[in-house]
Design a protein around this motif. Sequence first.
Motif, PDB file in Angstrom:
ATOM      1  N   GLU A   5      86.733  56.330  64.691  1.00 25.71           N
ATOM      2  CA  GLU A   5      88.111  55.929  64.376  1.00 25.71           C
ATOM      3  C   GLU A   5      88.900  55.637  65.645  1.00 25.71           C
ATOM      4  O   GLU A   5      88.833  56.403  66.602  1.00 25.71           O
ATOM      5  CB  GLU A   5      88.839  57.071  63.633  1.00 25.71           C
ATOM      6  CG  GLU A   5      88.132  57.590  62.402  1.00 25.71           C
ATOM      7  CD  GLU A   5      88.123  56.570  61.267  1.00 25.71           C
ATOM      8  OE1 GLU A   5      88.719  55.481  61.424  1.00 25.71           O
ATOM      9  OE2 GLU A   5      87.500  56.867  60.237  1.00 25.71           O
ATOM     10  N   SER A   6      89.653  54.544  65.617  1.00 23.45           N
ATOM     11  CA  SER A   6      90.532  54.250  66.755  1.00 23.45           C
ATOM     12  C   SER A   6      91.898  54.876  66.480  1.00 23.45           C
ATOM     13  O   SER A   6      92.110  55.483  65.431  1.00 23.45           O
ATOM     14  CB  SER A   6      90.678  52.738  66.922  1.00 23.45           C
ATOM     15  OG  SER A   6      91.549  52.232  65.931  1.00 23.45           O
ATOM     16  N   SER A  11      84.080  59.124  70.819  1.00 22.92           N
ATOM     17  CA  SER A  11      85.280  58.672  70.108  1.00 22.92           C
ATOM     18  C   SER A  11      86.075  57.672  70.962  1.00 22.92           C
ATOM     19  O   SER A  11      86.335  57.928  72.143  1.00 22.92           O
ATOM     20  CB  SER A  11      86.170  59.870  69.799  1.00 22.92           C
ATOM     21  OG  SER A  11      87.460  59.408  69.457  1.00 22.92           O
ATOM     22  N   ARG A  58      88.543  49.220  55.081  1.00 25.53           N
ATOM     23  CA  ARG A  58      88.276  49.666  56.450  1.00 25.53           C
ATOM     24  C   ARG A  58      87.883  48.447  57.295  1.00 25.53           C
ATOM     25  O   ARG A  58      87.184  47.562  56.820  1.00 25.53           O
ATOM     26  CB  ARG A  58      87.109  50.648  56.439  1.00 25.53           C
ATOM     27  CG  ARG A  58      86.756  51.204  57.784  1.00 25.53           C
ATOM     28  CD  ARG A  58      87.781  52.206  58.226  1.00 25.53           C
ATOM     29  NE  ARG A  58      87.718  53.348  57.341  1.00 25.53           N
ATOM     30  CZ  ARG A  58      87.142  54.503  57.677  1.00 25.53           C
ATOM     31  NH1 ARG A  58      86.679  54.677  58.875  1.00 25.53           N
ATOM     32  NH2 ARG A  58      87.094  55.498  56.826  1.00 25.53           N
ATOM     33  N   ALA A  80      88.215  51.140  62.752  1.00 29.77           N
ATOM     34  CA  ALA A  80      87.198  51.858  63.527  1.00 29.77           C
ATOM     35  C   ALA A  80      86.617  50.919  64.585  1.00 29.77           C
ATOM     36  O   ALA A  80      86.743  49.696  64.479  1.00 29.77           O
ATOM     37  CB  ALA A  80      86.095  52.358  62.601  1.00 29.77           C
ATOM     38  N   THR A 127      82.692  62.413  60.771  1.00 28.60           N
ATOM     39  CA  THR A 127      82.228  62.012  62.095  1.00 28.60           C
ATOM     40  C   THR A 127      81.099  62.953  62.484  1.00 28.60           C
ATOM     41  O   THR A 127      81.314  64.157  62.602  1.00 28.60           O
ATOM     42  CB  THR A 127      83.360  62.147  63.132  1.00 28.60           C
ATOM     43  OG1 THR A 127      84.419  61.284  62.740  1.00 28.60           O
ATOM     44  CG2 THR A 127      82.898  61.754  64.523  1.00 28.60           C
TER      45      THR A 127
END
Length: 379
Positions: A321-322, A365, A202, A328, A357
Amino acid sequence: MDTDVLIVGGGTIGLAIGFELVRRGTPTTIFEKDRAGRGTSYQAAGMLAPDAEIEFEELELYTFNRESLRRWPDFAKRVEAASGQSVDYRDEGTLIVADDRDAAEALERLYTFQQEQGLNVEWLTGEEAREIEPFVAPRLSAAVFAPADHQVDNRRLVDALRTAFEAEGGTLHEHTPVDAVVPDAEAPAVRTADGERVAGKRIVVAAGVWSRELDGLTPDAQPPVRPVKGQMIQMRRTRPFDLQHVVRGPEAYLAPKSDGRVVMGATSEELGFDTTVTAGGLFDLLEGGWEVVPGIRDLPVDETWAGLRPASRDHAPLLGESAAPGVAMATGHYRHGILLTPITAEEMARLICTGETSEWIEPFSPQRFSLADSPAASA
Ligand code: FAD
Ligand code: GLY
């Protein structure tokens, strides 16, 4: 390299996320282009001030700020225990003061709003304010006391976080700029400026005001973060001057630190990445600070600087999260990055470790901007 999480940026946000991850047993590496903790986090005032900085249109952010403040004392204890260093958490409270009739009217509007929202604040006459803080100006007619708005020494904080992160087993690569991220759901990677490709499970982009500069993200995944310049002046406390509270006037605030620094700020300027300290900026701060705490006149000035606040389009952070797989975001903390350090670190660590989340970060977000920009949203 044996690591699960790769963090781009070693400011208060990247270091604190890293600290919370390694405490939970997740191998983590931070890449920092300069020295860790010498970006915007070093240039802040360290105020933890949700009540004083409440904005009429930002109530969701206020709730988030307030929850982070609630978590601050435990977080400070954890960082201090792991690092053996103090972060100078101070709980004397904040005085918001008015220096003329217009400012008193604005203060009254703020106080009414604060009361409507159920905040623990108190209206004071000038005399009552001086009983709490003798160094506010004799001519001040009104003040609001916000006892729950505290402060830390942000410079000590970043140094303590760095020590705590490494003490818990984190890996920090300083003077190692990341040029690009390589999104991938299974094995995302970063590419450093000297061409090395490092893969992990990640990636977290915590590069503050520089977060948008990274290559490798499609436009919908790029964080819309822009710099908002703030000039600051630092003075040294010399007796008999002995300010104890954060004081916020209409044009300047003053934050006294336990090591004798008195940090005064800040301008708010939309000038891109410019960090020039200007005569006009210093003049405005000196005049605004002197109006509310005249005793600063005799203090030696030992530093001036300009920092860049990482602001998003709605002034709230980008957390989670993108749109890019495996990448992220934890950026865009604007005026509240020191305040928001505990909640950001804890909730991002939870997301990374459990895949969940939390309701705390859901409203923030990063994808709220991708969705807003999509053709469907604008149709
Ligand atoms: P940073 O501290 O800037 O950290 C980002 C790091 O990423 C930097 O060290 C940078 O070198 C590194 N980096 C960037 N790009 C790369 C790359 N490509 N590769 C590797 N590393 C990279 N907040 C409060 O809560 N209270 C306050 O009183 C307060 N006062 C402020 C006063 C001023 C004048 C300013 C400017 C800000 C203030 N803030 C305050 C806001 C707060 O300072 C920020 O929101 C916070 O510091 C942001 O932290 P960060 O870790 O995201 O950014
Ligand atoms: N939060 C104080 C500042 O951004 O200047």
